[in-house]
Design a protein around this motif. Sequence first.
Motif, PDB file in Angstrom:
ATOM      1  N   THR A 191      33.198  76.449  69.502  1.00 30.84           N
ATOM      2  CA  THR A 191      33.256  76.544  67.929  1.00 30.84           C
ATOM      3  C   THR A 191      34.201  77.144  67.406  1.00 30.84           C
ATOM      4  O   THR A 191      34.311  77.675  66.265  1.00 30.84           O
ATOM      5  CB  THR A 191      31.758  77.579  67.721  1.00 30.84           C
ATOM      6  N   ASN A 192      35.174  77.548  68.371  1.00 33.56           N
ATOM      7  CA  ASN A 192      36.557  78.105  67.770  1.00 33.56           C
ATOM      8  C   ASN A 192      37.526  76.825  67.266  1.00 33.56           C
ATOM      9  O   ASN A 192      37.184  76.428  65.990  1.00 33.56           O
ATOM     10  CB  ASN A 192      37.560  78.836  68.771  1.00 33.56           C
ATOM     11  N   CYS A 193      38.290  76.349  68.158  1.00 33.53           N
ATOM     12  CA  CYS A 193      39.048  75.162  67.698  1.00 33.53           C
ATOM     13  C   CYS A 193      38.631  73.991  68.330  1.00 33.53           C
ATOM     14  O   CYS A 193      39.043  72.881  67.735  1.00 33.53           O
ATOM     15  CB  CYS A 193      40.732  75.436  68.071  1.00 33.53           C
ATOM     16  N   GLY A 194      37.644  74.004  69.293  1.00 32.60           N
ATOM     17  CA  GLY A 194      37.129  72.809  69.810  1.00 32.60           C
ATOM     18  C   GLY A 194      38.004  71.968  70.979  1.00 32.60           C
ATOM     19  O   GLY A 194      37.748  71.023  71.372  1.00 32.60           O
ATOM     20  N   TRP A 195      39.301  72.661  71.200  1.00 35.34           N
ATOM     21  CA  TRP A 195      40.228  72.121  72.116  1.00 35.34           C
ATOM     22  C   TRP A 195      39.485  72.030  73.610  1.00 35.34           C
ATOM     23  O   TRP A 195      39.770  71.108  74.021  1.00 35.34           O
ATOM     24  CB  TRP A 195      41.349  72.873  72.345  1.00 35.34           C
ATOM     25  N   SER A 196      38.470  72.659  74.075  1.00 36.17           N
ATOM     26  CA  SER A 196      38.081  72.685  75.015  1.00 36.17           C
ATOM     27  C   SER A 196      36.844  72.040  75.299  1.00 36.17           C
ATOM     28  O   SER A 196      36.119  71.679  76.273  1.00 36.17           O
ATOM     29  CB  SER A 196      37.658  74.290  75.697  1.00 36.17           C
ATOM     30  N   ASN A 197      36.298  71.394  74.224  1.00 33.89           N
ATOM     31  CA  ASN A 197      35.127  70.626  74.250  1.00 33.89           C
ATOM     32  C   ASN A 197      35.016  69.399  75.181  1.00 33.89           C
ATOM     33  O   ASN A 197      34.094  69.158  75.951  1.00 33.89           O
ATOM     34  CB  ASN A 197      34.595  70.011  72.779  1.00 33.89           C
ATOM     35  N   PRO A 198      36.018  68.612  75.343  1.00 37.94           N
ATOM     36  CA  PRO A 198      36.185  67.544  76.498  1.00 37.94           C
ATOM     37  C   PRO A 198      35.689  68.008  77.636  1.00 37.94           C
ATOM     38  O   PRO A 198      34.975  67.424  78.644  1.00 37.94           O
ATOM     39  CB  PRO A 198      37.556  66.938  76.402  1.00 37.94           C
ATOM     40  N   VAL A 199      36.216  69.258  78.039  1.00 39.72           N
ATOM     41  CA  VAL A 199      35.876  69.773  79.541  1.00 39.72           C
ATOM     42  C   VAL A 199      34.549  70.452  79.527  1.00 39.72           C
ATOM     43  O   VAL A 199      33.840  70.242  80.441  1.00 39.72           O
ATOM     44  CB  VAL A 199      37.105  70.968  79.792  1.00 39.72           C
TER      45      VAL A 199
END
Length: 234
Positions: free
Chosen positions: A203-211
């Motif tokens: 829920t910060n930048c969402g960059w890690s959501n794919p992982v």
Amino acid sequence: MLQRIVLAVFLASLALNAGAMIADASLACVPALLAGWYLADFASGLTHMLLDYRPTPAGARLDELYFYTGSRESADYLALKRRRMAAVSPFVRLLYDFKTHHPVPMALGRRPVWRLIGSTVLLAALPVSLALNVAVLAWPVPGWATALLLALILGGAFAQYFHGTLHRERVPAIIAAMRRLGLLMTPAAHQAHHDTLQRDFATNCGWSNPVINRLFAALRARGYLKDEGLVPGA
Ligand SMILES: [Zn+2]
Ligand SMILES: [Zn+2]
């Protein structure tokens, strides 16, 4: 009073670390800051995923609060909530908070900043920041390493605040600017989590959501993170 002292010490500690980073600034600090920001996002997603699905302990009867049908402002509900919450640990209260966030998401946006960041600052961000202070004073820590940890500490400390801003109509100008730069995610992107509760936990930048999404699928395939954990039990 305690809040002010903790915040003052935290700010002073961050300033010392930022000073150490600037004193040994190089181009490498830029990717390091982004890497730290990514790691904070990953930590927010991992924590969110595990707490959403971790069942509340048997006998805590937090289902009575979660499924309460009368007014949540009634004396009866408030007394019940006091009794049930007094009987469980702060960790179980946190579990309940994550689960109850799904049916009433806007409540998170109304919480004061300290309520959102206090426990994370006290238990994680402040101790890590102070440890980094000791390290930069004692050893020649490279500027890029300080930058990575500084971004991680900041992103971690404010993770629940950032989540709260995704559930508010109006946000401070700095949050809007960070969204435009892609450093924070948008409410529309976070809605994908609330639509299914099976994806996009960061829920910060969402960059890690794919992982995180792949990790979620792998854990589910092995029988972990069962749907029953999403709501408080009896
Ligand atoms: Zn959730
Ligand atoms: Zn949310």
